[in-house]
Motif scaffolding. Structure first.
Motif, PDB file in Angstrom:
ATOM      1  N   ASP A   9       0.822  -1.228   0.011  1.00  0.00           N
ATOM      2  CA  ASP A   9      -0.090  -0.095  -0.032  1.00  0.00           C
ATOM      3  C   ASP A   9       0.852   1.208   0.052  1.00  0.00           C
ATOM      4  O   ASP A   9       0.596   2.071   0.853  1.00  0.00           O
ATOM      5  N   HIS A  11       0.321   3.438  -2.415  1.00  0.00           N
ATOM      6  CA  HIS A  11      -0.469   4.406  -2.911  1.00  0.00           C
ATOM      7  C   HIS A  11       0.123   5.895  -3.373  1.00  0.00           C
ATOM      8  O   HIS A  11      -0.136   7.055  -3.103  1.00  0.00           O
ATOM      9  N   ASP A  37      -1.298  -2.240  -4.385  1.00  0.00           N
ATOM     10  CA  ASP A  37      -1.710  -0.828  -4.409  1.00  0.00           C
ATOM     11  C   ASP A  37      -0.286   0.061  -4.520  1.00  0.00           C
ATOM     12  O   ASP A  37       0.068   0.925  -3.596  1.00  0.00           O
ATOM     13  N   HIS A  64      -6.731  -0.936  -5.814  1.00  0.00           N
ATOM     14  CA  HIS A  64      -6.490   0.404  -6.575  1.00  0.00           C
ATOM     15  C   HIS A  64      -5.713   0.348  -7.688  1.00  0.00           C
ATOM     16  O   HIS A  64      -6.015   1.077  -8.641  1.00  0.00           O
ATOM     17  N   HIS A 118      -2.511  -9.382  -1.768  1.00  0.00           N
ATOM     18  CA  HIS A 118      -2.796  -8.103  -1.165  1.00  0.00           C
ATOM     19  C   HIS A 118      -3.741  -8.120  -0.059  1.00  0.00           C
ATOM     20  O   HIS A 118      -3.830  -7.363   0.847  1.00  0.00           O
ATOM     21  N   HIS A 152      -3.569  -4.205   2.579  1.00  0.00           N
ATOM     22  CA  HIS A 152      -5.091  -3.727   2.167  1.00  0.00           C
ATOM     23  C   HIS A 152      -5.702  -3.017   3.060  1.00  0.00           C
ATOM     24  O   HIS A 152      -6.077  -1.929   2.745  1.00  0.00           O
ATOM     25  N   HIS A 154      -4.281  -1.447   5.817  1.00  0.00           N
ATOM     26  CA  HIS A 154      -3.610  -0.315   6.182  1.00  0.00           C
ATOM     27  C   HIS A 154      -3.273  -0.328   7.847  1.00  0.00           C
ATOM     28  O   HIS A 154      -2.826   0.616   8.335  1.00  0.00           O
TER      29      HIS A 154
HETATM   30 ZN    ZN Z   1      -4.680   0.299  -0.095  1.00  0.00          ZN
END
Ligand code: ZN
Length: 242
Positions: A9, A11, A37, A64, A118, A152, A154
């Motif tokens: 993640d 992001h 992600d 995402h 994930h 996933h 967080h």
């Molecule tokens: Zn995420």
């Protein structure tokens, strides 16, 4: 057994990713694994994709990533996530779009008895959440390896299942025992949600797994997000770690 740094993640938060990679330069491990992600929420999708491609031994796709390239329905995303996904879809280069499209949803490190996914090992493409210990308990039936790494939500945690079925929840670190199995949520590099805004990464070395945190320049990321016109809700939450 090989030792691993495991992250998830990112992001599109380049400053957080840099901070983690710099911290990892001071750690000893054999390979970096990334649980998905790469993009969504943050302002630097192409830069993060390039760095992760270069540094990771294994890279997975997250929800995402799939959403940004139109592979998953975003009608269930909240309006802020949706706005960020639409921005990301426009910002991504054709090469990175193709790259994200080809990432696997799961991976197995057979020699080390490790499974990577994930969201959860139950229907990986449905992007379920492990929200509590009961969810985690169900997940142990969906993979056969000793250790499953996930991201996933967080929210970093380690769930340990003994050979007799006893479940223990750990935060921060846990010893790896010969007869037990583990689900390790490595938390998020680029948008932590456990109240701690520092970027998270996990290290599996010897007989222990550890989740570490490292600060990064949140203000720089926030300025880039503002310039990109990303929602202020997403900008503000980075400083709160929520
Ligand atoms: Zn995420």
């Amino acid at each position: 057994m090989n030792s691993y740094a495991v992250i998830s993640d990112v992001h599109a938060n380049l400053e957080a990713l840099h901070a983690v990679l710099e911290a990892l330069e001071r750690e000893s491990y054999d390979a970096l694994l990334f649980l998905g992600d790469t993009v969504g929420y943050g302002p630097s999708p192409n830069e993060c994709a390039a760095l992760l491609k270069e540094q990771s031994k294994i890279m997975l796709a997250g929800n995402h990533d799939w959403a940004a390239i139109g592979l998953t329905d975003i009608s269930f995303f909240n309006p802020y996530a949706k706005a960020a996904i639409e921005w990301t879809g426009e910002a991504l280069s054709d090469d990175n779009r193709a790259f994200l499209q080809n990432l696997p949803l799961t991976a197995t490190l057979t020699g080390d008895n490790i499974y990577l996914v994930h969201a959860t090992p139950i229907e990986p493409q449905q992007w379920h959440y492990v929200s509590n210990v009961d969810d985690a308990e169900d997940c142990f039936y969906a993979f056969k390896e000793k250790i499953c790494f996930i991201g996933h939500s967080h929210m970093p945690f380690i769930v340990e299942r003994s050979s007799k079925g006893a479940i223990a929840l750990h935060y921060g670190s846990a010893g790896i025992k010969e007869d037990n199995r583990y689900i390790v949520n490595v938390g998020s590099v680029g948008q932590p949600r456990d109240g701690n805004p520092r970027a998270a990464y996990a290290l599996l070395r010897g007989n222990a797994v550890e989740i570490k945190r490292v600060p990064y320049d949140i203000v720089v990321t926030q300025k880039k997000m503002k310039k990109a016109g990303l929602p202020s809700y997403l900008i503000d939450r980075l400083a709160l770690g929520r």
